[in-house]
Scaffold this motif. Structure first.
Motif, short mmCIF file in Angstrom:
data_model
loop_
_atom_site.label_atom_id
_atom_site.label_comp_id
_atom_site.label_asym_id
_atom_site.label_seq_id
_atom_site.Cartn_x
_atom_site.Cartn_y
_atom_site.Cartn_z
N ASP A 202 0.82 -1.22 0.00
CA ASP A 202 0.00 0.00 0.00
C ASP A 202 0.85 1.26 0.00
N ASP A 203 1.81 1.32 0.91
CA ASP A 203 2.61 2.54 1.05
C ASP A 203 3.46 2.79 -0.19
N GLY A 204 4.02 1.72 -0.75
CA GLY A 204 4.83 1.88 -1.95
C GLY A 204 4.01 2.34 -3.12
N PHE A 205 2.80 1.81 -3.26
CA PHE A 205 1.92 2.22 -4.36
C PHE A 205 1.51 3.68 -4.18
N MET A 206 1.15 4.05 -2.96
CA MET A 206 0.74 5.43 -2.72
C MET A 206 1.88 6.41 -2.96
N GLU A 207 3.08 6.01 -2.66
CA GLU A 207 4.22 6.89 -2.93
C GLU A 207 4.33 7.17 -4.43
N ALA A 208 4.16 6.12 -5.25
CA ALA A 208 4.21 6.31 -6.71
C ALA A 208 3.05 7.17 -7.18
N LEU A 209 1.88 6.90 -6.65
CA LEU A 209 0.69 7.65 -7.05
C LEU A 209 0.83 9.13 -6.70
N GLU A 210 1.28 9.39 -5.48
CA GLU A 210 1.41 10.78 -5.02
C GLU A 210 2.52 11.52 -5.75
N THR A 211 3.46 10.78 -6.29
CA THR A 211 4.54 11.41 -7.06
C THR A 211 4.07 11.83 -8.44
N HIS A 212 3.28 11.00 -9.08
CA HIS A 212 2.98 11.20 -10.50
C HIS A 212 1.64 11.87 -10.80
N VAL A 213 0.58 11.50 -10.10
CA VAL A 213 -0.75 12.01 -10.47
C VAL A 213 -0.85 13.52 -10.35
N PRO A 214 -0.49 14.12 -9.21
CA PRO A 214 -0.61 15.59 -9.14
C PRO A 214 0.25 16.31 -10.18
N GLU A 215 1.44 15.80 -10.41
CA GLU A 215 2.34 16.43 -11.37
C GLU A 215 1.76 16.38 -12.78
N VAL A 216 1.23 15.22 -13.17
CA VAL A 216 0.66 15.08 -14.51
C VAL A 216 -0.56 15.98 -14.67
N ILE A 217 -1.43 16.00 -13.67
CA ILE A 217 -2.62 16.86 -13.77
C ILE A 217 -2.21 18.32 -13.93
N ASP A 218 -1.26 18.76 -13.14
CA ASP A 218 -0.88 20.17 -13.18
C ASP A 218 -0.15 20.53 -14.47
N GLN A 219 0.65 19.61 -14.99
CA GLN A 219 1.39 19.90 -16.21
C GLN A 219 0.53 19.78 -17.46
N PHE A 220 -0.31 18.75 -17.53
CA PHE A 220 -1.13 18.52 -18.72
C PHE A 220 -2.38 19.40 -18.73
N ALA A 221 -2.89 19.74 -17.56
CA ALA A 221 -4.07 20.60 -17.40
C ALA A 221 -5.29 20.06 -18.17
N PRO A 222 -5.76 18.85 -17.82
CA PRO A 222 -6.96 18.32 -18.48
C PRO A 222 -8.20 19.04 -17.98
N ASP A 223 -9.30 18.88 -18.70
CA ASP A 223 -10.57 19.36 -18.17
C ASP A 223 -11.54 18.20 -17.92
#
Length: 310
Positions: A202-223
Motif C-alpha cells: 500500500d505505502d509503496g503504491f501510494m508513494e508512486a501515485l502521489e509522485t505522478h498524479v498531481p504532477e501530470v494533472i498540473d502539467q497537462f491541465a486536463p478538463d
C-alpha cells in the motif's frame, strides 16, 4: 450519492470456449444494492457504430457487429465474440460514455463494467473487445464536451491498447501505473508509464501515485479525467503481482478522485480488472472501490466542475 451505470447486457452468458468469467458484473450490483448506500442506477444506450469506427478499424468493427471475428483474434481476446458478446460490449462502451456525461453533472460517476484498455485498433486482446476509454475520450473531444482528457490507469496490467490508440494525440494523456512484469509482455508507450515491482504494498503504491498524479494533472491541465480503477493490484488477485490491501485500494481510489475534484475536474471511472475464484469477493472489492470514490467526491460537491466552469 453514487451514480453508477449498469445494463442487463453487461452479464453475458459464458462462451463455450475461453476462461473469462462474467459473473462479477451482476454481483457488483448486488453488493452495491445490499450495501445500504445511496446509489442511483443509469442504463446506457449501445455505443453507435460510427463512434467505434472513429477509433477502431472499420473492418474490425464490422467483424464484431457480424459476430464473425476470426479465430486468431478471438484467441487474442480470450473468448469468441458471439452476438450476446457484441451486444454486451456495445453497452459497456456506451456505459463509459454515459458515466462521463454523469460525471460532468455530479463530479464523479462510475461504469460498473469496461475499462477495456488492451483493445487495439484492429483487434481485441486480453478480454477486451473495444477500447471504451479511447472511444469515449475521442467522442467527448469531438463533441466539444472536453478539450484535454487525462486517462489514469491503475489496473495491475499496463493500458497498452489505450496508449497505442491515443499515441498520436496531444489532447489525450495516458498515465499507467502497473506491475512491470505482468501482462502484456510487450508494453506500449504511454505518455507516462510507472512500472512497479512485484509485491509492492500500500505505502509503496501510494508513494508512486502521489509522485505522478498531481504532477501530470498540473502539467497537462486536463478538463476531464477517466480512471481505470481495476482492483487486480490486490494482494489476493489471481492475475496480479502487487500486494495492495482492501484499505490500500480505497486509499488509491480516494486519492485519484480527490486530486481531480479538488481542482474542479469531473472524473468518470471504469471497472477494470479483478480476478479470483470467489467472484463475490472480487465483486465486493469493486463495489468498495466505487463507494469510496463516491464518498470522496461528496467532499467536493460544492466545487464547480471544469465543464461547469467553462
Amino acid at each position: 450519492m453514487l451514480h453508477v451505470v449498469h445494463h442487463a447486457d453487461y452479464m453475458a452468458p459464458r462462451p463455450e470456449r475461453g476462461t473469462f468469467r462474467f459473473d462479477k458484473y451482476y454481483l457488483v450490483m448486488e453488493v452495491l444494492r445490499e450495501s445500504g448506500a445511496a446509489i442511483t442506477e443509469h442504463a446506457p444506450e449501445p455505443m453507435p457504430r460510427d463512434w467505434l469506427e472513429a477509433v477502431h478499424d472499420p473492418e474490425y468493427v464490422d467483424e464484431v457487429f457480424r459476430a464473425a471475428v476470426p479465430r486468431e483474434k478471438a484467441r487474442r481476446i480470450g473468448f469468441p465474440v458471439t452476438e450476446r458478446i457484441r451486444d454486451r460490449v456495445r453497452h459497456t462502451n456506451g456505459g463509459t460514455w454515459l458515466a462521463a456525461q454523469l460525471a460532468m453533472q455530479h463530479g464523479y460517476a462510475a461504469n460498473s463494467a469496461a475499462g477495456s484498455h488492451h483493445a487495439l485498433a484492429d483487434t481485441g486482446a486480453g478480454y477486451c473487445v473495444f477500447n471504451d476509454l479511447a472511444v469515449a475520450s475521442n467522442r467527448l473531444i469531438a463533441q466539444g464536451d472536453a478539450r484535454r482528457i487525462l486517462i489514469v490507469d491503475c489496473d495491475v496490467h499496463q493500458g497498452d491498447g489505450t496508449a497505442s490508440l491515443t499515441a498520436a494525440r496531444e489532447d489525450i494523456f495516458t498515465l499507467s501505473l502497473h506491475a512491470e512484469k505482468n501482462f502484456p509482455v510487450r508494453k506500449a508507450r504511454s505518455n507516462r508509464d510507472v512500472a512497479l515491482p512485484d509485491g509492492l504494498d500500500d505505502d509503496g503504491f501510494m508513494e508512486a501515485l502521489e509522485t505522478h498524479v498531481p504532477e501530470v494533472i498540473d502539467q497537462f491541465a486536463p478538463d476531464f479525467v477517466f480512471y481505470q480503477a481495476g482492483v487486480d493490484p490486490h494482494v489476493d488477485d489471481k492475475l496480479g503481482r502487487l500486494a495492495l490491501s482492501d484499505e490500500g485500494l480505497c486509499r488509491r481510489d480516494r486519492f485519484v478522485v480527490g486530486q481531480a475534484r479538488q481542482r474542479g475536474l469531473p472524473i468518470g471511472s471504469a471497472l477494470g480488472g479483478g480476478y479470483g475464484d470467489d467472484q463475490r469477493e472480487v465483486a465486493a472489492r469493486h463495489a468498495r472501490s466505487m463507494l469510496a470514490m463516491a464518498d470522496e467526491n461528496a467532499r467536493f460537491t460544492s466545487l464547480p466542475s471544469a465543464a461547469t466552469a467553462r
